[in-house]
Design a protein around this motif. Structure first.
Motif, mmCIF file in Angstrom:
data_model
loop_
_atom_site.group_PDB
_atom_site.id
_atom_site.type_symbol
_atom_site.label_atom_id
_atom_site.label_comp_id
_atom_site.label_asym_id
_atom_site.label_seq_id
_atom_site.Cartn_x
_atom_site.Cartn_y
_atom_site.Cartn_z
ATOM 1 N N LEU A 190 0.994 -1.166 0.046
ATOM 2 C CA LEU A 190 0.043 -0.030 -0.149
ATOM 3 C C LEU A 190 0.951 1.132 -0.169
ATOM 4 O O LEU A 190 0.519 2.264 -0.751
ATOM 5 N N LEU A 191 1.934 1.383 0.864
ATOM 6 C CA LEU A 191 2.961 2.440 0.875
ATOM 7 C C LEU A 191 3.615 2.581 -0.455
ATOM 8 O O LEU A 191 3.617 3.674 -0.864
ATOM 9 N N ALA A 192 3.779 1.615 -1.254
ATOM 10 C CA ALA A 192 4.605 1.724 -2.552
ATOM 11 C C ALA A 192 3.709 2.051 -3.633
ATOM 12 O O ALA A 192 3.821 3.112 -4.496
ATOM 13 N N ILE A 193 2.232 1.796 -3.401
ATOM 14 C CA ILE A 193 1.291 2.279 -4.557
ATOM 15 C C ILE A 193 0.942 3.704 -4.169
ATOM 16 O O ILE A 193 1.001 4.513 -5.151
ATOM 17 N N MET A 194 0.962 4.045 -2.701
ATOM 18 C CA MET A 194 0.990 5.753 -2.582
ATOM 19 C C MET A 194 2.004 6.369 -3.137
ATOM 20 O O MET A 194 1.744 7.557 -3.619
ATOM 21 N N ARG A 195 3.200 6.077 -2.941
ATOM 22 C CA ARG A 195 4.365 6.771 -3.363
ATOM 23 C C ARG A 195 4.395 6.810 -4.892
ATOM 24 O O ARG A 195 4.577 7.837 -5.346
ATOM 25 N N ILE A 196 3.820 5.854 -5.575
ATOM 26 C CA ILE A 196 4.089 5.821 -7.006
ATOM 27 C C ILE A 196 2.945 7.036 -7.393
ATOM 28 O O ILE A 196 3.098 7.716 -8.339
ATOM 29 N N CYS A 197 1.544 7.112 -6.691
ATOM 30 C CA CYS A 197 0.565 7.787 -7.113
ATOM 31 C C CYS A 197 1.123 9.289 -7.004
ATOM 32 O O CYS A 197 0.719 10.160 -7.731
ATOM 33 N N ILE A 198 1.839 9.619 -5.736
ATOM 34 C CA ILE A 198 2.311 11.108 -5.616
ATOM 35 C C ILE A 198 3.245 11.590 -6.398
ATOM 36 O O ILE A 198 3.193 12.409 -6.880
ATOM 37 N N ALA A 199 4.146 10.358 -6.975
ATOM 38 C CA ALA A 199 5.206 10.989 -7.906
ATOM 39 C C ALA A 199 4.624 11.056 -9.091
ATOM 40 O O ALA A 199 5.051 11.719 -10.009
ATOM 41 N N LEU A 200 3.337 10.239 -9.629
ATOM 42 C CA LEU A 200 2.934 10.338 -10.859
ATOM 43 C C LEU A 200 1.965 11.808 -11.101
ATOM 44 O O LEU A 200 1.620 12.365 -12.364
ATOM 45 N N SER A 201 1.463 12.166 -9.936
ATOM 46 C CA SER A 201 0.139 13.147 -10.196
ATOM 47 C C SER A 201 0.468 14.348 -9.499
ATOM 48 O O SER A 201 -0.291 15.131 -9.653
ATOM 49 N N THR B 99 7.870 16.234 -3.726
ATOM 50 C CA THR B 99 9.174 15.960 -2.869
ATOM 51 C C THR B 99 9.211 15.848 -1.284
ATOM 52 O O THR B 99 9.490 14.781 -0.686
ATOM 53 N N PRO B 100 8.409 16.963 -0.735
ATOM 54 C CA PRO B 100 8.401 16.753 0.784
ATOM 55 C C PRO B 100 7.311 15.794 1.092
ATOM 56 O O PRO B 100 7.526 15.204 2.268
ATOM 57 N N LEU B 101 6.261 15.371 0.271
ATOM 58 C CA LEU B 101 5.544 14.389 0.608
ATOM 59 C C LEU B 101 5.942 13.146 0.641
ATOM 60 O O LEU B 101 5.678 12.075 1.562
ATOM 61 N N LEU B 102 6.799 12.819 -0.467
ATOM 62 C CA LEU B 102 7.575 11.424 -0.567
ATOM 63 C C LEU B 102 8.553 11.526 0.537
ATOM 64 O O LEU B 102 8.703 10.343 1.117
ATOM 65 N N CYS B 103 9.140 12.589 1.199
ATOM 66 C CA CYS B 103 10.103 12.566 2.205
ATOM 67 C C CYS B 103 9.157 11.884 3.497
ATOM 68 O O CYS B 103 9.647 11.193 4.576
ATOM 69 N N TYR B 104 7.898 12.590 3.768
ATOM 70 C CA TYR B 104 7.279 12.502 4.934
ATOM 71 C C TYR B 104 6.770 10.937 4.857
ATOM 72 O O TYR B 104 6.703 10.287 6.159
ATOM 73 N N SER B 105 6.693 10.320 3.787
ATOM 74 C CA SER B 105 6.320 8.926 3.582
ATOM 75 C C SER B 105 7.437 7.896 4.205
ATOM 76 O O SER B 105 7.223 6.660 4.200
ATOM 77 N N GLY B 106 8.586 8.705 4.489
ATOM 78 C CA GLY B 106 9.783 7.666 4.631
ATOM 79 C C GLY B 106 10.885 7.431 3.764
ATOM 80 O O GLY B 106 12.075 7.090 4.040
ATOM 81 N N LEU B 107 10.721 7.872 2.605
ATOM 82 C CA LEU B 107 11.933 7.999 1.567
ATOM 83 C C LEU B 107 12.699 9.284 1.858
ATOM 84 O O LEU B 107 12.421 10.453 1.936
ATOM 85 N N ARG B 108 14.070 8.711 2.035
ATOM 86 C CA ARG B 108 15.095 9.759 2.018
ATOM 87 C C ARG B 108 15.770 10.079 0.822
ATOM 88 O O ARG B 108 16.233 9.128 0.058
ATOM 89 N N PHE B 109 15.903 11.361 0.592
ATOM 90 C CA PHE B 109 16.511 11.747 -0.851
ATOM 91 C C PHE B 109 17.558 12.926 -0.573
ATOM 92 O O PHE B 109 17.134 13.844 -0.017
ATOM 93 N N THR B 110 18.568 12.811 -0.769
ATOM 94 C CA THR B 110 19.647 14.076 -0.862
ATOM 95 C C THR B 110 20.155 14.128 -2.138
ATOM 96 O O THR B 110 20.283 13.403 -3.157
ATOM 97 N N VAL B 111 20.551 15.581 -2.177
ATOM 98 C CA VAL B 111 21.266 16.033 -3.421
ATOM 99 C C VAL B 111 22.219 16.977 -3.439
ATOM 100 O O VAL B 111 22.442 17.631 -2.406
ATOM 101 N N ALA C 179 6.202 5.489 -15.845
ATOM 102 C CA ALA C 179 7.360 6.514 -15.881
ATOM 103 C C ALA C 179 6.867 7.939 -15.889
ATOM 104 O O ALA C 179 6.216 8.210 -17.140
ATOM 105 N N PRO C 180 7.108 8.985 -15.031
ATOM 106 C CA PRO C 180 6.748 10.141 -15.492
ATOM 107 C C PRO C 180 7.515 11.138 -16.461
ATOM 108 O O PRO C 180 7.114 12.229 -16.770
#
Length: 542
Positions: free
Chosen positions: A287-298, A305-317, A374-375
């Motif tokens: 369910l978490l993976a589906i939610m993350r995919i929907c956020i990234a696509l829509s 980006t902040p929503l994905l980080c809030y879901s637990g995904l760590r992203f550094t640039v 793929a977006p």
């Protein structure tokens, strides 16, 4: 009347079972003592560390009792059940684990073999070569490995099915002889039963070795001996559980052969507790993976980006101080970004880092599902050099282009050989160093369904992705028109190797000459539908 009869029958059943187990154990030790007491010299493991003449002896060691730190075989069978058999076998195995623990080591081993191997096709079984070596390495004690490394010839004796452990012992630990138990096969399928060990042939081979006259045995305490082999030992050293607890994990730089490639979905060692936690997490993780995919696509990047980080995904640039990677000045051509390849999501995370949705990704192979989800725009390469070069130049006229010249993913800290095609596309190249970390599931596979790769990666509770843009590199297109063809050919490889080294230095990875073909031949038994290219000039090897 029925109830007392039931409890009485149950009592006598367990009484007879436990009595037989105890009687068998007492008889075994009595037999061992009578057979070996006059021939063998029993010593503690610590006295073996002081021996300086091991190179003149043949070492016969118990794999489970004397090589591995853990005495539990459950994680290895869970890997076989999950990776080769699927989720249902894994669930059956964890449900029957209490029974496996109660019936004793020998019967428990037979039950796990039956659950994991029954009905499995023997020809396609590659877990012993592609998945298990990584977890075996993590369980090898550094101290006992140093002892074995000082020996002359080495013989590994195991109760595990030979298809599980032989590849690791021979190819990675360089053990000369492996004495295991073969699985019975009917019409090409395992039936879940093991044959008895045939040590006669191995013993004859060992005795023919002239330079290693005497044999020394190394076994775990309270482990059943193979009398045919260990009865020929002049000395036997016992390894206790206290000795194992003091062992250190074998460092990766001490591996006899570097572990560059491995397959399988599980990133965690599946102990009973971790397996139970993983199976309980799967529905929530999906369910978490589906939610993350929907956020990234829509949702736009700035909000996603902040929503994905809030879901637990760590992203550094990370970018150069000059911010060349975000140069938005008008150009007739797009920017070319050359990335190392960790997962199929590399171009997507690069687009998040650049905050650009017009990035185009070129790839050698991509599942139809990944293309649909793929977006960003994705284009498949044809593996025809002239056609691909023309296509990439046309795509650069349309916008920024991301390419992964390794051609396939690599989980370990190594870089595969870079194809030099990208060096001819434009004047400047921006290297991008990408790394990812997972705690439960790997987001790549060589033998499984590639369409599920992004799903498995996003099912991790806290996946980590890091993108580091490096300083631009000058390509060979700026070379003088008078440059000879041979010099241009060499320059192509020089640029590819330079970019590879820059990315390797930024990540702390090691360059190799290995290719996609090497990976798939080892892990999947095929060439990964790749055409072999000429060898690169990268000098460093794993």
């Amino acid at each position: 009347m029925l109830r007392p009869f039931f409890f009485k029958s149950l009592f006598f059943f367990w009484y007879r079972f436990l009595f037989r187990q105890l009687k068998s154990l007492i008889g075994f030790h009595r037999n061992i003592s009578n057979t070996f007491s006059s021939q063998l010299k029993w010593q503690k493991y610590l006295s073996l560390l002081q021996r300086s003449d091991l190179s003149d002896h043949t070492l016969i060691f118990d794999v489970e009792g004397a090589l591995f730190k853990s005495s539990s075989l459950f994680p290895y069978f869970m890997l076989v059940a999950f990776e080769a058999g699927g989720l249902l076998r894994a669930i059956v195995l964890i449900l029957l684990y209490p029974l496996v623990s109660l019936v004793g080591d020998d019967m428990g081993l037979k039950i796990m073999v039956m659950i994991c191997f029954f009905g499995m096709k023997a020809e396609s079984f590659r877990v012993g070569r592609a998945v298990l070596p990584k977890f075996f390495f993590e369980d090898v004690g550094s101290e006992i490995f140093q002892v074995l490394n000082r020996g002359g010839k080495k013989v590994g004796v195991t109760n595990l099915p030979q298809v599980m452990v032989e590849s690791f012992l021979r190819e990675y630990l360089q053990i000369d002889f492996v004495v295991g138990r073969k699985l019975k096969v009917f019409r090409g399928y395992f039936v879940g039963l093991m044959e008895e060990r045939n040590t006669t042939h191995t013993l004859e081979q060992v005795q023919e070795i002239k330079e290693c006259s005497d044999m020394i045995g190394i076994i775990g305490f309270n482990k059943i001996l193979d009398q045919d082999l260990f009865s020929h030992c002049k000395e036997i050293y016992l390894v206790g559980e206290a000795d194992k607890r003091g062992w250190q994990k074998l460092p990766k730089d001490k591996y006899p052969k570097a572990l560059v490639f491995h397959d399988g979905r599980l990133a965690v060692r599946p102990t009973p507790f971790d397996t139970l936690a993983m199976l309980m997490w799967v529905p929530l993780g999906l369910l978490l993976a589906i939610m993350r995919i929907c956020i990234a696509l829509s949702i736009p990047y700035k909000v996603a980006t902040p929503l994905l980080c809030y879901s637990g995904l760590r992203f550094t640039v990370s970018m150069p101080k000059s911010s060349l990677g975000l140069d938005n000045s008008p150009n007739t051509k797009g920017h070319l970004y050359v990335c190392n390849h960790r997962t199929l999501l590399d171009p997507l995370y690069l687009s998040f880092a650049l905050k650009k949705n017009n990035l185009i990704a070129v790839t050698y192979s991509l599942s139809r599902m990944s293309e649909i989800l793929a977006p960003i725009k994705t284009v498949r390469l044809t593996r025809n050099r002239d056609r691909d070069a023309k296509m990439m130049k046309e795509l650069l006229q349309q916008g920024d282009l991301a390419v992964c010249p390794e051609g396939t993913t690599c989980r370990e800290p190594y870089l595969l050989r870079f194809s030099p095609l990208f060096s001819e596309m434009c004047d400047e190249i921006t290297p991008v160093a990408i790394d990812s970390h997972v705690s439960m599931f790997h987001g790549t596979t060589a033998g499984g369904l590639k369409c599920l790769d992004p799903v498995f990666f996003l099912m991790n509770p806290f996946p980590i992705y890091s993108v580091k843009l490096l300083h631009k590199v000058i390509s060979i297109t700026r070379s003088s028109s008078s440059t000879t063809c041979d010099h241009k050919e060499n320059s192509r490889y020089d640029v590819a190797n330079h970019v590879q080294r820059e990315i390797g230095n930024a990540l702390g990875f090691e360059c190799t000459q290995l290719t996609r073909k090497d990976k798939y031949l080892m892990l999947a038994g095929n060439e990964g539908i790749v055409v072999s290219n000429s060898t690169s000039n990268c000098k460093s090897k794993p």
